[in-house]
Every structure is written in C-alpha cells, then in structure tokens.
Design an enzyme around this catalytic site. Structure first.
Site, PDB file in Angstrom:
ATOM      1  N   PRO A  14       9.220   6.639   2.697  1.00  0.00           N
ATOM      2  CA  PRO A  14      10.410   6.493   1.857  1.00  0.00           C
ATOM      3  C   PRO A  14      10.141   6.425   0.353  1.00  0.00           C
ATOM      4  O   PRO A  14       9.190   5.796  -0.089  1.00  0.00           O
ATOM      5  CB  PRO A  14      11.034   5.178   2.345  1.00  0.00           C
ATOM      6  CG  PRO A  14      10.002   4.503   3.159  1.00  0.00           C
ATOM      7  CD  PRO A  14       9.087   5.563   3.684  1.00  0.00           C
ATOM      8  N   ASN A  15      11.010   7.102  -0.359  1.00  0.00           N
ATOM      9  CA  ASN A  15      11.085   7.132  -1.821  1.00  0.00           C
ATOM     10  C   ASN A  15      10.045   8.022  -2.479  1.00  0.00           C
ATOM     11  O   ASN A  15      10.129   8.275  -3.679  1.00  0.00           O
ATOM     12  CB  ASN A  15      11.016   5.712  -2.421  1.00  0.00           C
ATOM     13  CG  ASN A  15      12.177   4.854  -1.981  1.00  0.00           C
ATOM     14  OD1 ASN A  15      13.325   5.268  -2.118  1.00  0.00           O
ATOM     15  ND2 ASN A  15      11.916   3.688  -1.422  1.00  0.00           N
ATOM     16  N   ARG A  22       9.877   7.685 -12.059  1.00  0.00           N
ATOM     17  CA  ARG A  22       9.949   6.321 -12.597  1.00  0.00           C
ATOM     18  C   ARG A  22       8.630   5.592 -12.342  1.00  0.00           C
ATOM     19  O   ARG A  22       7.787   6.076 -11.597  1.00  0.00           O
ATOM     20  CB  ARG A  22      11.129   5.540 -12.007  1.00  0.00           C
ATOM     21  CG  ARG A  22      11.030   5.297 -10.525  1.00  0.00           C
ATOM     22  CD  ARG A  22      12.123   4.365 -10.035  1.00  0.00           C
ATOM     23  NE  ARG A  22      12.071   4.238  -8.594  1.00  0.00           N
ATOM     24  CZ  ARG A  22      11.309   3.382  -7.922  1.00  0.00           C
ATOM     25  NH1 ARG A  22      10.530   2.534  -8.560  1.00  0.00           N
ATOM     26  NH2 ARG A  22      11.295   3.361  -6.613  1.00  0.00           N
ATOM     27  N   TYR A  27       2.617   4.607 -10.655  1.00  0.00           N
ATOM     28  CA  TYR A  27       2.473   5.768  -9.773  1.00  0.00           C
ATOM     29  C   TYR A  27       2.103   7.064 -10.503  1.00  0.00           C
ATOM     30  O   TYR A  27       1.949   8.102  -9.856  1.00  0.00           O
ATOM     31  CB  TYR A  27       3.782   5.981  -9.005  1.00  0.00           C
ATOM     32  CG  TYR A  27       4.150   4.808  -8.121  1.00  0.00           C
ATOM     33  CD1 TYR A  27       3.435   4.545  -6.967  1.00  0.00           C
ATOM     34  CD2 TYR A  27       5.209   3.958  -8.458  1.00  0.00           C
ATOM     35  CE1 TYR A  27       3.754   3.470  -6.151  1.00  0.00           C
ATOM     36  CE2 TYR A  27       5.540   2.881  -7.648  1.00  0.00           C
ATOM     37  CZ  TYR A  27       4.812   2.643  -6.502  1.00  0.00           C
ATOM     38  OH  TYR A  27       5.122   1.582  -5.705  1.00  0.00           O
ATOM     39  N   ASN A  77       0.988   8.546   3.961  1.00  0.00           N
ATOM     40  CA  ASN A  77       1.368   7.497   3.012  1.00  0.00           C
ATOM     41  C   ASN A  77       2.695   6.955   3.534  1.00  0.00           C
ATOM     42  O   ASN A  77       3.760   7.516   3.261  1.00  0.00           O
ATOM     43  CB  ASN A  77       1.522   8.046   1.597  1.00  0.00           C
ATOM     44  CG  ASN A  77       1.863   6.930   0.611  1.00  0.00           C
ATOM     45  OD1 ASN A  77       2.220   5.820   1.018  1.00  0.00           O
ATOM     46  ND2 ASN A  77       1.762   7.217  -0.676  1.00  0.00           N
ATOM     47  N   ALA A  80       6.716   2.008   1.973  1.00  0.00           N
ATOM     48  CA  ALA A  80       7.129   0.643   2.355  1.00  0.00           C
ATOM     49  C   ALA A  80       6.960   0.373   3.853  1.00  0.00           C
ATOM     50  O   ALA A  80       6.770  -0.784   4.259  1.00  0.00           O
ATOM     51  CB  ALA A  80       8.578   0.413   1.936  1.00  0.00           C
ATOM     52  N   GLU A 101      -5.016   6.880   5.717  1.00  0.00           N
ATOM     53  CA  GLU A 101      -3.856   6.270   5.043  1.00  0.00           C
ATOM     54  C   GLU A 101      -4.106   6.350   3.539  1.00  0.00           C
ATOM     55  O   GLU A 101      -5.198   5.994   3.069  1.00  0.00           O
ATOM     56  CB  GLU A 101      -3.739   4.803   5.477  1.00  0.00           C
ATOM     57  CG  GLU A 101      -2.591   4.051   4.811  1.00  0.00           C
ATOM     58  CD  GLU A 101      -2.606   2.559   5.187  1.00  0.00           C
ATOM     59  OE1 GLU A 101      -3.520   2.123   5.945  1.00  0.00           O
ATOM     60  OE2 GLU A 101      -1.710   1.840   4.718  1.00  0.00           O
ATOM     61  N   HIS A 103      -2.582   5.443  -0.369  1.00  0.00           N
ATOM     62  CA  HIS A 103      -1.638   4.826  -1.302  1.00  0.00           C
ATOM     63  C   HIS A 103      -2.012   5.260  -2.707  1.00  0.00           C
ATOM     64  O   HIS A 103      -3.187   5.194  -3.083  1.00  0.00           O
ATOM     65  CB  HIS A 103      -1.663   3.301  -1.192  1.00  0.00           C
ATOM     66  CG  HIS A 103      -1.200   2.827   0.140  1.00  0.00           C
ATOM     67  ND1 HIS A 103       0.131   2.820   0.487  1.00  0.00           N
ATOM     68  CD2 HIS A 103      -1.886   2.411   1.222  1.00  0.00           C
ATOM     69  CE1 HIS A 103       0.242   2.400   1.739  1.00  0.00           C
ATOM     70  NE2 HIS A 103      -0.965   2.148   2.207  1.00  0.00           N
ATOM     71  N   ARG A 110      -1.596  -5.606  -6.168  1.00  0.00           N
ATOM     72  CA  ARG A 110      -0.162  -5.782  -6.411  1.00  0.00           C
ATOM     73  C   ARG A 110       0.369  -7.062  -5.786  1.00  0.00           C
ATOM     74  O   ARG A 110      -0.383  -7.882  -5.286  1.00  0.00           O
ATOM     75  CB  ARG A 110       0.568  -4.531  -5.907  1.00  0.00           C
ATOM     76  CG  ARG A 110       0.030  -3.274  -6.619  1.00  0.00           C
ATOM     77  CD  ARG A 110       0.802  -2.057  -6.289  1.00  0.00           C
ATOM     78  NE  ARG A 110       2.209  -2.211  -6.652  1.00  0.00           N
ATOM     79  CZ  ARG A 110       3.172  -1.438  -6.182  1.00  0.00           C
ATOM     80  NH1 ARG A 110       2.892  -0.487  -5.320  1.00  0.00           N
ATOM     81  NH2 ARG A 110       4.410  -1.620  -6.568  1.00  0.00           N
TER      82      ARG A 110
HETATM   83  O1  CA2 Z   1       1.114   3.381  -3.806  1.00  0.00           O
HETATM   84  C1  CA2 Z   1       1.695   3.947  -2.877  1.00  0.00           C
HETATM   85  O2  CA2 Z   1       1.482   5.113  -2.571  1.00  0.00           O
HETATM   86  C2  CA2 Z   1       2.752   3.192  -2.078  1.00  0.00           C
HETATM   87  O3  CA2 Z   1       2.653   3.579  -0.705  1.00  0.00           O
HETATM   88  C3  CA2 Z   1       4.104   3.587  -2.636  1.00  0.00           C
HETATM   89  C4  CA2 Z   1       5.274   2.792  -2.046  1.00  0.00           C
HETATM   90  C5  CA2 Z   1       5.023   1.304  -2.062  1.00  0.00           C
HETATM   91  O4  CA2 Z   1       6.025   0.647  -1.289  1.00  0.00           O
HETATM   92  C6  CA2 Z   1       3.673   0.978  -1.482  1.00  0.00           C
HETATM   93  O5  CA2 Z   1       3.454  -0.396  -1.653  1.00  0.00           O
HETATM   94  C7  CA2 Z   1       2.547   1.719  -2.167  1.00  0.00           C
HETATM   95  C8  CA2 Z   1       6.566   2.998  -2.817  1.00  0.00           C
HETATM   96  C9  CA2 Z   1       6.898   4.400  -3.197  1.00  0.00           C
HETATM   97  C10 CA2 Z   1       7.890   4.361  -4.297  1.00  0.00           C
HETATM   98  O6  CA2 Z   1       8.192   5.656  -4.657  1.00  0.00           O
HETATM   99  C11 CA2 Z   1       8.356   5.955  -5.948  1.00  0.00           C
HETATM  100  C12 CA2 Z   1       9.449   6.697  -6.283  1.00  0.00           C
HETATM  101  C13 CA2 Z   1       9.654   7.079  -7.598  1.00  0.00           C
HETATM  102  C14 CA2 Z   1       8.750   6.734  -8.557  1.00  0.00           C
HETATM  103  C15 CA2 Z   1       7.688   5.983  -8.218  1.00  0.00           C
HETATM  104  C16 CA2 Z   1       7.477   5.603  -6.909  1.00  0.00           C
END
Ligand code: CA2
Length: 147
Positions: A14-15, A22, A27, A77, A80, A101, A103, A110
């Site tokens: 997700p996301n 952002r 990231y 990846n 969440a 895996e 990240h 974090r």
């Molecule tokens: O660092 C990673 O790759 C994570 O898997 C990213 C996840 C976070 O919940 C993990 O703890 C670590 C979150 C992804 C958020 O997605 C984004 C969307 C737009 C801009 C930045 C990040």
C-alpha cells in the site's frame, strides 16, 4: 531444446504507487516506475512481473500466482502490511524459492511501529535503507541464488 526461465515477481504494498510525491527525506524522489525500470534492467533476459496493490487480499492472490508459476523468486515490499499481515506471512511460507523483503527506508531507525516486520520472519533476506536501489540488489540476490 529451449528451457523457460521463470520470472521474478516483484510485489509492492500500500501507498507505494505514490512514491516520489511526498516525504522525499525518508523515501527519496524515485518513483515506482523508476524502480520497475531498474528491476527490469538488472534482470536482463529474466522476466519481471512487477505489481503494486493497496489491498492485502490482492497481494496474497499474487503470491499464490507466483507459487503456481514456480517463480524464480519473490521480491516484496509489503509496506505497512509488513507489520500486520499474518495472511501475507502464511502465503509466503508456501513459496519454496528465495524471498527478498525490501524497504526503501531503514525501518530499524524509525518509530517503534515500523521496526517489527512479520514478513522478515519468513524472508530469505531483508534489504532496508538503501532507497529504491535496494530493489536492484534484491533482484541480483535472486539471480545469484538461482544460478
Ligand atoms: O521503507 C519502505 O519501503 C516502507 O515499506 C514504506 C512503507 C512504510 O509503511 C514502511 O514502514 C517502510 C510506507 C510507504 C509509503 O508510501 C509512500 C508514498 C508516497 C511517498 C512516500 C512514501
């Protein structure tokens, strides 16, 4: 005789479709499209199945697909879902090949909620904190594992 080399499946949670829009301090500015291109470049002639979903069930279905297709390896990846999804852990347990895996951020630096990945308990290896480049390393690791 020709032998078919099975694909590497790269699954994103997700996301991650919003990557690059952002929180660049955490990231970076790389987009998921950039990451897909890097995975394909690293894999050379080996096919990459590259997917992203915001839904847990969809990710489980794609892991089943990778199992049925006898994928060469899975790069995942789970975002969440790393910290919550027993369903993803159970599905990955059924896969016999290498699981890496990834990240983008270093989850261990974090907040506490990001530090205990359930998926890490079934992954062959874990890459965290190397930005989008971590995916390239994960693809390489699977190519080496299967060589
Ligand atoms: O660092 C990673 O790759 C994570 O898997 C990213 C996840 C976070 O919940 C993990 O703890 C670590 C979150 C992804 C958020 O997605 C984004 C969307 C737009 C801009 C930045 C990040």
């Amino acid at each position: 005789m020709t032998t078919t080399v099975s694909a590497i499946h790269v699954l994103n949670g997700p996301n991650l479709n919003r990557l690059g829009t952002r929180e660049p301090q955490v990231y970076g500015t790389t987009t998921l499209g950039d990451i897909e291109a890097a995975c394909r470049d690293e894999a050379g002639d080996v096919a990459i199945v590259f997917r992203q979903s915001n839904s847990e069930g969809q990710l489980v279905d794609w892991i089943h697909e990778a199992i049925d297709a006898r994928a060469r390896g899975i790069v995942i990846n789970p975002a969440a879902y790393s910290f919550t999804s027993v369903a993803i852990v159970d599905a990955l347990k059924m896969f016999a090949g290498p699981i890496v895996e990834v990240h983008i951020s270093n989850i261990h630096r974090r907040e506490a909620i990001y530090q205990r990945s359930l998926v890490s308990t079934v992954a062959t290896g874990v890459i965290a904190g190397l930005g989008g480049g971590g995916y390239r390393l994960a693809v390489r690791a699977i190519l080496l594992a299967a060589a």
